[in-house]
Design a protein around this motif. Structure first.
Motif, mmCIF file in Angstrom:
data_model
loop_
_atom_site.group_PDB
_atom_site.id
_atom_site.type_symbol
_atom_site.label_atom_id
_atom_site.label_comp_id
_atom_site.label_asym_id
_atom_site.label_seq_id
_atom_site.Cartn_x
_atom_site.Cartn_y
_atom_site.Cartn_z
ATOM 1 N N THR A 269 0.809 -1.134 0.021
ATOM 2 C CA THR A 269 -0.106 0.101 0.292
ATOM 3 C C THR A 269 1.011 1.182 0.029
ATOM 4 O O THR A 269 1.676 1.570 0.963
ATOM 5 N N PHE A 270 0.638 2.038 -1.076
ATOM 6 C CA PHE A 270 1.517 3.187 -1.218
ATOM 7 C C PHE A 270 0.776 4.392 -0.994
ATOM 8 O O PHE A 270 0.083 4.745 -1.718
ATOM 9 N N VAL A 271 1.368 5.281 -0.240
ATOM 10 C CA VAL A 271 0.644 6.614 0.338
ATOM 11 C C VAL A 271 1.622 7.828 -0.008
ATOM 12 O O VAL A 271 2.701 7.477 0.103
ATOM 13 N N ASP A 272 1.254 8.974 0.290
ATOM 14 C CA ASP A 272 1.858 10.076 0.179
ATOM 15 C C ASP A 272 2.890 10.093 1.384
ATOM 16 O O ASP A 272 2.698 9.673 2.742
ATOM 17 N N GLY A 273 4.208 10.237 1.128
ATOM 18 C CA GLY A 273 5.262 10.367 2.123
ATOM 19 C C GLY A 273 5.904 8.831 2.364
ATOM 20 O O GLY A 273 6.891 8.866 3.116
ATOM 21 N N LEU A 274 5.455 7.763 1.738
ATOM 22 C CA LEU A 274 6.049 6.641 2.211
ATOM 23 C C LEU A 274 7.381 6.567 1.531
ATOM 24 O O LEU A 274 7.518 6.946 0.319
ATOM 25 N N SER A 275 8.274 5.995 2.382
ATOM 26 C CA SER A 275 9.508 5.830 1.619
ATOM 27 C C SER A 275 10.111 4.554 1.249
ATOM 28 O O SER A 275 9.541 3.494 1.874
ATOM 29 N N GLN A 276 11.056 4.582 0.358
ATOM 30 C CA GLN A 276 11.361 2.999 -0.102
ATOM 31 C C GLN A 276 12.007 2.071 1.002
ATOM 32 O O GLN A 276 11.819 0.849 1.177
ATOM 33 N N GLU A 277 12.577 2.833 2.337
ATOM 34 C CA GLU A 277 13.169 2.325 3.437
ATOM 35 C C GLU A 277 12.116 2.204 4.540
ATOM 36 O O GLU A 277 12.536 1.630 5.476
ATOM 37 N N THR A 278 10.844 2.834 4.279
ATOM 38 C CA THR A 278 9.921 2.848 5.578
ATOM 39 C C THR A 278 9.848 1.450 6.239
ATOM 40 O O THR A 278 10.084 1.197 7.587
ATOM 41 N N CYS A 279 9.719 0.511 5.671
ATOM 42 C CA CYS A 279 9.540 -0.803 6.289
ATOM 43 C C CYS A 279 10.708 -1.577 6.386
ATOM 44 O O CYS A 279 10.644 -3.003 6.660
ATOM 45 N N ARG A 280 11.734 -1.050 6.010
ATOM 46 C CA ARG A 280 12.970 -1.591 6.488
ATOM 47 C C ARG A 280 13.231 -1.122 8.023
ATOM 48 O O ARG A 280 13.409 -2.037 9.008
ATOM 49 N N ASP A 281 13.277 0.273 8.304
ATOM 50 C CA ASP A 281 13.415 0.656 9.645
ATOM 51 C C ASP A 281 13.037 2.112 9.371
ATOM 52 O O ASP A 281 13.695 2.780 8.218
ATOM 53 N N PHE A 282 12.934 2.914 10.363
ATOM 54 C CA PHE A 282 12.759 4.406 10.338
ATOM 55 C C PHE A 282 14.078 5.068 10.436
ATOM 56 O O PHE A 282 14.266 6.237 9.883
ATOM 57 N N THR A 283 14.980 4.472 10.811
ATOM 58 C CA THR A 283 16.375 5.081 11.296
ATOM 59 C C THR A 283 17.143 5.209 9.778
ATOM 60 O O THR A 283 17.423 6.405 9.513
ATOM 61 N N HIS A 284 17.137 4.285 8.846
ATOM 62 C CA HIS A 284 17.610 4.349 7.545
ATOM 63 C C HIS A 284 16.921 5.412 6.655
ATOM 64 O O HIS A 284 17.283 6.081 5.987
ATOM 65 N N THR A 285 15.490 5.348 6.991
ATOM 66 C CA THR A 285 14.864 6.194 6.230
ATOM 67 C C THR A 285 15.073 7.602 6.635
ATOM 68 O O THR A 285 15.196 8.677 5.682
ATOM 69 N N GLY A 286 15.661 8.030 8.102
ATOM 70 C CA GLY A 286 15.903 9.128 8.381
ATOM 71 C C GLY A 286 17.080 9.755 7.713
ATOM 72 O O GLY A 286 17.347 10.760 7.418
ATOM 73 N N TYR A 287 18.004 8.664 7.531
ATOM 74 C CA TYR A 287 19.245 9.184 6.679
ATOM 75 C C TYR A 287 18.894 9.772 5.247
ATOM 76 O O TYR A 287 19.436 10.553 4.788
ATOM 77 N N GLY A 288 17.943 9.133 4.566
ATOM 78 C CA GLY A 288 17.479 9.424 3.376
ATOM 79 C C GLY A 288 16.921 10.728 3.328
ATOM 80 O O GLY A 288 17.042 11.852 2.639
ATOM 81 N N ILE A 289 16.058 11.087 4.548
ATOM 82 C CA ILE A 289 15.257 12.312 4.582
ATOM 83 C C ILE A 289 16.088 13.571 4.981
ATOM 84 O O ILE A 289 16.226 14.386 4.244
#
Length: 394
Positions: A269-289
């Motif tokens: 399920t793909f929504v506004d703001g979802l990251s490619q790494e969201t469901c990996r973990d939020f920390t790595h997503t934070g690096y991308g952000i």
């Protein structure tokens, strides 16, 4: 090896690495504009002056943020760098032969550069120079599987320190040698093709290339990195306007539904703001952000503002992850369970740009940002960003 031969060999390596970015074409590059502004990597002189005045006045949150920075080990005048000729970094920095040391030293150089500017005490400038000189006189290469990421983590921060010192302090005799280090040791790794890896890799590489391009006044490197960034962000942060599926990472063979779902850590399920790494973990997503915010901030300083282009993706990404960093996850998101939902101190730069400068309402991001103040130093992507960017209009 003679210095002349070595320079030719390294130049060839840079050219080869650059050629690996096969999705970049001359038509993608923005036309050459005015000269680079210095200091101009993440922070401008106007931003530095704004904070200096706030610290002098004892205003919050800058007072507390500055106190946290100045009391950290990174600001100690007895700080001792630990340079290595070869920095060997495997997956998750295992082995860690100089990986943590280089990152800590880069942030220490940046911390001392900030301390110099805010206090006017030349001892901090001298310490920053000592750290940068130690590395530029020693390091020759990064090796093992994490070499591109390690080199780019460090080179996302080294130029921040170098820009402040070179353009606000009276003397740095080995500034040229430091620039050569960035070009010959770090830039080839920043240009290595890792488009099919988790997106924080390439975004970190792009942040490094952008900073190196500014510091070296290298328009070709900067423009190449920006052109790739403009294609990479839409493949990392989804908007429902993109369609039913996220955009595939450019320059890869990831293009079927099954491949995209797998690449997005089995999220369907793909929504506004979802990251490619969201469901990996939020920390790595934070690096991308963080990398997206930092590159956009540098572009704004350099007069070709990328925030309007990325603001919808960035605001939704920060908002979604801030909202779900606590509380129960909905069943549709990551199967309703995710072990790591710590985003890290990565929202100050983007929040300041979008909410404070552009007036965009960002309730969830505002709450998380306030709760994490003063943002500290994670020795990877971000340091002291409450101090440098909170409420900074410059």
């Amino acid at each position: 090896m003679s210095l002349r031969f070595k320079a030719v060999a390294v130049g060839a390596a840079v050219a080869l690495a650059a050629a690996s970015w096969t999705w970049f074409t001359p038509a993608d590059a923005p036309a050459a504009t005015v000269a680079f502004k210095h200091p101009g990597v993440l922070l401008s002189r106007a931003q530095l002056d704004f904070v200096k005045a706030k610290v002098k006045a004892g205003a919050e949150p800058w007072k507390s943020a500055n106190a946290a920075m100045m009391s950290s080990s990174s600001a100690s005048l007895s700080y001792t760098p630990k340079p290595r000729a070869t920095v060997e970094c495997g997956s998750s920095s295992n082995p860690d032969n100089g990986c943590t040391d280089e990152r800590r030293d880069a942030f220490a150089a940046y911390t001392h550069a900030l301390a110099w500017y805010y206090t006017g005490d030349s001892r901090y400038a001298a310490k920053s120079i000592q750290i940068m000189d130690a590395w530029s006189g020693t390091i020759k290469q990064h090796t093992d599987s994490n070499a591109p990421l390690q080199a780019s983590w460090a080179a996302s921060v080294w130029p921040r320190a170098a820009e402040i010192i070179r353009h606000t302090y009276a003397s740095w005799p080995h500034a040229g040698r430091f620039g050569t280090m960035l070009r010959t040791v770090h830039l080839p790794q920043a240009l290595a093709n890792r488009a099919a890896y988790n997106g924080n890799w390439q975004l970190t590489q792009l942040e490094a290339a952008v900073g190196i391009g500014v510091h070296l006044d290298d328009r070709a490197v900067y423009d190449q990195a920006v052109a790739t960034f403009r294609k990479r962000v839409p493949a990392y942060i989804h908007l429902t306007s993109d369609g039913a599926l996220p955009k595939p990472p450019p320059g890869t063979s990831i293009d079927t539904r099954a491949e995209i779902v797998k690449y997005w850590n089995n999220q369907t399920t793909f929504v506004d703001g979802l990251s490619q790494e969201t469901c990996r973990d939020f920390t790595h997503t934070g690096y991308g952000i963080a990398a997206v915010s930092h590159i956009a901030e540098t572009s704004r300083i350099q007069g070709a503002d990328l925030y309007p282009e990325v603001q919808e993706r960035l605001r939704h990404a920060m908002g979604l992850h801030a909202k779900h960093s606590t509380g129960a996850l909905p069943a549709w998101l990551c199967g309703g369970a995710l072990a790591n939902r710590k985003l890290g101190p990565v929202t100050e730069v983007g929040f300041n740009a979008l909410s404070n400068r552009l007036g965009i309402a960002m309730t969830n991001t505002a709450s998380l940002t306030a709760a994490q103040r003063p943002a500290g130093n994670n020795n990877l992507m971000s340091a002291w960003e409450t101090l440098t960017h909170a409420g900074n209009p410059a």
